[in-house]
Design a protein around this motif. Structure first.
Motif, PDB file in Angstrom:
ATOM      1  N   ILE A 158       0.870  -1.189   0.000  1.00 12.20           N
ATOM      2  CA  ILE A 158       0.000   0.000   0.000  1.00 12.20           C
ATOM      3  C   ILE A 158       0.898   1.227   0.000  1.00 12.20           C
ATOM      4  CG2 ILE A 158      -1.776   1.301   1.262  1.00 12.20           C
ATOM      5  CD1 ILE A 158      -2.789  -1.263   2.458  1.00 12.20           C
ATOM      6  N   GLY A 159       0.620   2.184  -0.909  1.00  5.68           N
ATOM      7  CA  GLY A 159       1.538   3.318  -1.045  1.00  5.68           C
ATOM      8  C   GLY A 159       0.869   4.682  -0.922  1.00  5.68           C
ATOM      9  N   PRO A 160       1.672   5.730  -0.726  1.00  4.45           N
ATOM     10  CA  PRO A 160       1.162   7.103  -0.603  1.00  4.45           C
ATOM     11  C   PRO A 160       1.194   7.829  -1.951  1.00  4.45           C
ATOM     12  CG  PRO A 160       3.465   7.088   0.003  1.00  4.45           C
ATOM     13  CD  PRO A 160       3.138   5.705  -0.512  1.00  4.45           C
ATOM     14  N   TRP A 161       0.818   9.114  -1.933  1.00 11.57           N
ATOM     15  CA  TRP A 161       0.688   9.851  -3.189  1.00 11.57           C
ATOM     16  C   TRP A 161       1.937  10.656  -3.550  1.00 11.57           C
ATOM     17  CZ3 TRP A 161       1.754  14.745  -1.703  1.00 11.57           C
ATOM     18  CH2 TRP A 161       1.464  15.093  -0.379  1.00 11.57           C
ATOM     19  N   ASN A 162       2.883  10.825  -2.592  1.00 11.46           N
ATOM     20  CA  ASN A 162       3.928  11.835  -2.834  1.00 11.46           C
ATOM     21  C   ASN A 162       5.021  11.377  -3.799  1.00 11.46           C
ATOM     22  OD1 ASN A 162       4.839  10.098  -0.797  1.00 11.46           O
ATOM     23  ND2 ASN A 162       6.092  11.676   0.150  1.00 11.46           N
TER      24      ASN A 162
ATOM     25  N   PRO B 285      -2.292   1.578  -4.950  1.00 10.11           N
ATOM     26  CA  PRO B 285      -1.734   2.938  -5.029  1.00 10.11           C
ATOM     27  C   PRO B 285      -2.662   3.948  -4.350  1.00 10.11           C
ATOM     28  CG  PRO B 285      -2.157   1.984  -7.234  1.00 10.11           C
ATOM     29  CD  PRO B 285      -2.843   1.117  -6.232  1.00 10.11           C
TER      30      PRO B 285
ATOM     31  N   GLU C  25      -5.168   6.996  -3.885  1.00  9.37           N
ATOM     32  CA  GLU C  25      -6.258   7.618  -4.654  1.00  9.37           C
ATOM     33  C   GLU C  25      -5.994   9.113  -4.870  1.00  9.37           C
ATOM     34  OE1 GLU C  25      -6.156   6.828  -1.562  1.00  9.37           O
ATOM     35  OE2 GLU C  25      -7.411   8.103  -0.296  1.00  9.37           O
TER      36      GLU C  25
ATOM     37  N   GLY D 290      -8.256   2.451  -5.410  1.00  9.96           N
ATOM     38  CA  GLY D 290      -9.304   2.924  -4.502  1.00  9.96           C
ATOM     39  C   GLY D 290      -8.723   3.683  -3.323  1.00  9.96           C
ATOM     40  N   GLY D 291      -9.612   4.069  -2.420  1.00 10.40           N
ATOM     41  CA  GLY D 291      -9.208   4.892  -1.282  1.00 10.40           C
ATOM     42  C   GLY D 291      -9.043   4.108  -0.002  1.00 10.40           C
TER      43      GLY D 291
ATOM     44  N   PHE E 250       3.632  -1.283   4.021  1.00 14.19           N
ATOM     45  CA  PHE E 250       2.846  -0.043   3.981  1.00 14.19           C
ATOM     46  C   PHE E 250       3.744   1.186   4.028  1.00 14.19           C
ATOM     47  CE2 PHE E 250       1.019   3.511   6.380  1.00 14.19           C
ATOM     48  CZ  PHE E 250      -0.024   3.859   5.537  1.00 14.19           C
ATOM     49  N   THR E 251       3.507   2.148   3.133  1.00 12.25           N
ATOM     50  CA  THR E 251       4.147   3.457   3.211  1.00 12.25           C
ATOM     51  C   THR E 251       3.052   4.506   3.321  1.00 12.25           C
ATOM     52  OG1 THR E 251       5.905   2.663   1.757  1.00 12.25           O
ATOM     53  CG2 THR E 251       5.796   5.033   2.126  1.00 12.25           C
TER      54      THR E 251
ATOM     55  N   LYS F 175      -3.417   1.777  12.063  1.00 11.09           N
ATOM     56  CA  LYS F 175      -4.605   0.978  11.694  1.00 11.09           C
ATOM     57  C   LYS F 175      -4.185  -0.309  10.982  1.00 11.09           C
ATOM     58  CE  LYS F 175      -7.678   4.916  11.100  1.00 11.09           C
ATOM     59  NZ  LYS F 175      -8.234   5.800  10.090  1.00 11.09           N
TER      60      LYS F 175
ATOM     61  N   GLY G  10       6.190   8.540   8.687  1.00  9.25           N
ATOM     62  CA  GLY G  10       6.720   9.899   8.524  1.00  9.25           C
ATOM     63  C   GLY G  10       7.331  10.451   9.798  1.00  9.25           C
ATOM     64  N   GLY G  11       7.311  11.762   9.925  1.00  6.87           N
ATOM     65  CA  GLY G  11       7.873  12.411  11.107  1.00  6.87           C
ATOM     66  C   GLY G  11       8.598  13.691  10.738  1.00  6.87           C
TER      67      GLY G  11
ATOM     68  N   LEU H 168      12.955   9.629  10.370  1.00  5.96           N
ATOM     69  CA  LEU H 168      13.569   8.801   9.332  1.00  5.96           C
ATOM     70  C   LEU H 168      15.028   9.192   9.117  1.00  5.96           C
ATOM     71  CD1 LEU H 168      10.780   8.838   6.602  1.00  5.96           C
ATOM     72  CD2 LEU H 168      11.589   6.828   7.832  1.00  5.96           C
TER      73      LEU H 168
HETATM   74  P1  NAD Z   1      -1.941   7.963   4.162  1.00  6.15           P
HETATM   75  O1  NAD Z   1      -1.561   7.173   5.357  1.00  6.15           O
HETATM   76  O2  NAD Z   1      -3.097   8.890   4.250  1.00  6.15           O
HETATM   77  O3  NAD Z   1      -2.259   7.002   2.912  1.00  6.15           O
HETATM   78  C1  NAD Z   1      -1.343   6.028   2.454  1.00  6.15           C
HETATM   79  C2  NAD Z   1      -2.096   4.906   1.767  1.00  6.15           C
HETATM   80  O4  NAD Z   1      -2.894   4.209   2.720  1.00  6.15           O
HETATM   81  C3  NAD Z   1      -3.045   5.359   0.672  1.00  6.15           C
HETATM   82  O5  NAD Z   1      -2.942   4.464  -0.402  1.00  6.15           O
HETATM   83  C4  NAD Z   1      -4.414   5.293   1.339  1.00  6.15           C
HETATM   84  O6  NAD Z   1      -5.462   5.075   0.432  1.00  6.15           O
HETATM   85  C5  NAD Z   1      -4.228   4.090   2.243  1.00  6.15           C
HETATM   86  N1  NAD Z   1      -5.115   4.042   3.407  1.00  6.15           N
HETATM   87  C6  NAD Z   1      -5.717   5.080   4.049  1.00  6.15           C
HETATM   88  N2  NAD Z   1      -6.409   4.634   5.117  1.00  6.15           N
HETATM   89  C7  NAD Z   1      -6.239   3.290   5.151  1.00  6.15           C
HETATM   90  C8  NAD Z   1      -6.692   2.265   6.024  1.00  6.15           C
HETATM   91  N3  NAD Z   1      -7.472   2.512   7.093  1.00  6.15           N
HETATM   92  N4  NAD Z   1      -6.303   0.979   5.772  1.00  6.15           N
HETATM   93  C9  NAD Z   1      -5.497   0.705   4.724  1.00  6.15           C
HETATM   94  N5  NAD Z   1      -5.059   1.633   3.859  1.00  6.15           N
HETATM   95  C10 NAD Z   1      -5.406   2.921   4.070  1.00  6.15           C
HETATM   96  O7  NAD Z   1      -0.595   8.734   3.735  1.00  6.15           O
HETATM   97  P2  NAD Z   1      -0.395   9.800   2.553  1.00  6.15           P
HETATM   98  O8  NAD Z   1      -1.073  11.074   2.921  1.00  6.15           O
HETATM   99  O9  NAD Z   1      -0.716   9.162   1.249  1.00  6.15           O
HETATM  100  O10 NAD Z   1       1.180   9.984   2.609  1.00  6.15           O
HETATM  101  C11 NAD Z   1       1.825  10.958   3.396  1.00  6.15           C
HETATM  102  C12 NAD Z   1       2.503  10.318   4.585  1.00  6.15           C
HETATM  103  O11 NAD Z   1       3.340   9.264   4.177  1.00  6.15           O
HETATM  104  C13 NAD Z   1       3.405  11.286   5.317  1.00  6.15           C
HETATM  105  O12 NAD Z   1       3.234  11.161   6.695  1.00  6.15           O
HETATM  106  C14 NAD Z   1       4.795  10.852   4.915  1.00  6.15           C
HETATM  107  O13 NAD Z   1       5.798  11.159   5.844  1.00  6.15           O
HETATM  108  C15 NAD Z   1       4.626   9.378   4.758  1.00  6.15           C
HETATM  109  N6  NAD Z   1       5.624   8.853   3.849  1.00  6.15           N
HETATM  110  C16 NAD Z   1       6.558   7.996   4.327  1.00  6.15           C
HETATM  111  C17 NAD Z   1       7.526   7.523   3.466  1.00  6.15           C
HETATM  112  C18 NAD Z   1       8.581   6.563   3.924  1.00  6.15           C
HETATM  113  O14 NAD Z   1       9.238   6.005   3.066  1.00  6.15           O
HETATM  114  N7  NAD Z   1       8.771   6.344   5.205  1.00  6.15           N
HETATM  115  C19 NAD Z   1       7.530   7.912   2.140  1.00  6.15           C
HETATM  116  C20 NAD Z   1       6.548   8.793   1.701  1.00  6.15           C
HETATM  117  C21 NAD Z   1       5.587   9.245   2.553  1.00  6.15           C
END
Ligand code: NAD
Length: 462
Positions: free
Chosen positions: A110-114, A138, A140, A167-168, A185-186, A194, A211-212, A363
């Protein structure tokens, strides 16, 4: 296809042993690299649409990271897959023992958007190199990239080997409650918590990349002040670059700076000059209106020494230097994740470390000094995923260096060999003959504790 069905087809793929042998894994990774080539232009377009990443930034910080990972794994996989011989215990002598590494099975990523390409595909390279199947989810919030990734994966892989579920949060949640063999998970800390809770229910192992606040420290060693003053422009450029990248939406961006009082003014002047020279032509946008408003709120925390302009139409915030911040202001407490750089003057390194210790481990820690004693103190008196001296962010660019956090910034490591270890399980295989069969181990006891103790004391001495 329903998630349970995808998992079923992936389990059948794993049971068939199709991706077990070195040759099969290499073929998979080469097919992956070829698909990356075919889809590269499409991915660059998607990254521009979702985050206004310039082609150069998108290529270096997303595409290149995945390709470097691919070729690193292709080069080293054979060595990593070799069974490791280990000595056997006396009780099992004569005998042979080895440790083999087996794929975990079906991995959920599971990944973030950045960094939506890099943070989705770099772990996938590791999972495939380790012989697993994978399901990708990926973010949403980067919808064009999510769609482009779905097309790339469908072009390169059978869904029984790699599938994408778009999806979200709800989709993420239902995926995380399935009996995967590993969850990678990222994302943010709250979501990480969660995921860990959902995984605990099914006893699924988890890697969390969270993050942090990554601090940058500028404290000269004895006699170093003049040299740092002379190099303030390059220090400021490297700091400003780490913040400018993806408009500060980088988990390892220098979040805030703590600097010795006497260097504060020269640093702020040099930072303003650096941001000015970068311009805003290649500045990314804030991902959406919600995050734009969240980042803007930090501007009220202190005095703006540079920047501060913003445009809700284009979701752009000019790189901004913030000064005179009370220690409890949100920008010194929360992850900023935007192009805002608080600069805090401190009397000395000890005072800065006190402020550092009021936050969970980050980190990364950045520090600008070439003094070995200051470097050693920073490494020994702090905890973080990594430390980088005299630069920012670049320490994460090598697949040969494990990446990950500690505590609130995450658990587990990946990239290169660290990914191979994360996505495999160690298994012990011991082989013995049925002869000789020493009787002393069987009841009724023929040895006394004292005789045994004397025997083992003799062995310990030799
Ligand atoms: P987020 O936690 O909101 O979402 C990340 C992913 O999790 C998304 O795909 C989202 O749809 C999914 N998700 C959301 N709720 C969920 C749930 N209850 N169960 C399962 N999946 C769920 O994070 P974001 O806003 O996309 O990313 C920003 C954060 O990510 C920042 O805090 C940043 O520091 C961190 N980050 C960490 C790294 C790393 O390598 N350590 C890299 C990039 C970003």
């Amino acid at each position: 296809m329903a998630i349970s069905q995808i998992l079923e087809t992936q389990r059948a793929w794993l049971a068939s042993g199709k991706s077990r042998a070195l040759k099969d894994r290499r073929d998979t990774l080469r097919a992956f690299a070829a698909a990356m080539d075919r889809h590269e232009a499409e991915l660059l377009d998607a990254l521009r649409a979702d985050l206004r990443k310039s082609p150069l930034e998108a290529y270096t910080s997303e595409i290149r990271m995945v390709r470097d990972e691919l070729f690193h794994v292709l080069r080293h996989l054979k060595g990593w897959m070799k069974p490791q011989r280990r000595p056997v215990p006396l009780l099992a002598w004569p005998g042979r023992a080895k440790v083999i590494r087996e794929p975990c099975g079906s991995v959920l990523i599971i990944g973030p958007w950045n960094y939506p390409v890099h943070l989705m595909l770099t772990p996938l390279v590791g999972a495939l190199g380790a012989g697993n199947t994978a399901v990708l989810k990926p973010s949403e919030l980067a919808p064009e990239t999510s769609a482009a990734l779905t097309r790339l994966i469908a072009d390169a892989f059978d869904p029984a080997q790699v599938a994408v579920v778009e999806g979200g949060a709800e989709i993420g949640e239902s995926l995380a409650s399935e009996p995967f063999d590993h969850i990678f998970f990222t994302g943010g800390i709250a979501t990480g918590r969660k995921i860990l809770t959902a995984a605990a229910d099914k006893l699924v192992p988890v890697t969390l990349e969270l993050g942090g606040k990554c601090p940058a420290l500028i404290f000269p060693g004895p006699g170093e002040r003049e040299r740092l003053l002379g190099q303030m422009d390059v220090i400021a450029r490297r700091l400003a670059w780490g913040k400018y990248l993806n408009a500060g939406q980088t988990c390892v961006a220098p979040d805030y700076v703590m600097v010795e009082q006497s260097l504060h003014e020269p640093l702020v002047a040099a930072l303003a000059k650096a941001f000015e020279s970068f311009g805003v032509g290649e500045l990314g946008k804030i991902v959406n209106r919600r995050h734009f408003d969240r980042v803007l709120r930090f501007l009220a925390d202190g005095r703006i020494a540079h920047g501060g302009k913003h445009d809700p139409e284009t979701l752009t915030i000019e790189p901004t230097i913030l000064l005179d911040l009370p220690p409890d202001s949100p920008s010194l407490q929360e992850e900023i994740f935007g192009p805002i750089l608080p600069v805090v003057a401190c009397a000395n390194l000890d005072q800065a470390l006190e402020q550092f210790h009021s936050q969970p481990p980050p980190l990364a820690i950045y520090a600008f000094t070439s003094d070995e004693a200051v470097r050693a103190k920073i490494v020994s008196d702090t905890v973080s995923g990594g430390v980088c001296f005299n630069d920012t962010v670049v320490h994460i660019a090598s697949p040969a260096l494990p990446f990950g956090g500690v505590g609130a910034s995450g658990m587990g490591r990946y990239r290169g060999k660290a990914s191979f270890d994360t996505f495999t399980r160690e298994r012990v295989v011991m082989s013995r003959h049925l002869w000789p069969d020493l009787k002393f181990r069987y009841p009724p006891a023929t040895a006394t504790v004292e005789r045994l103790r004397n025997f083992f004391r003799f062995i310990e001495r030799h």
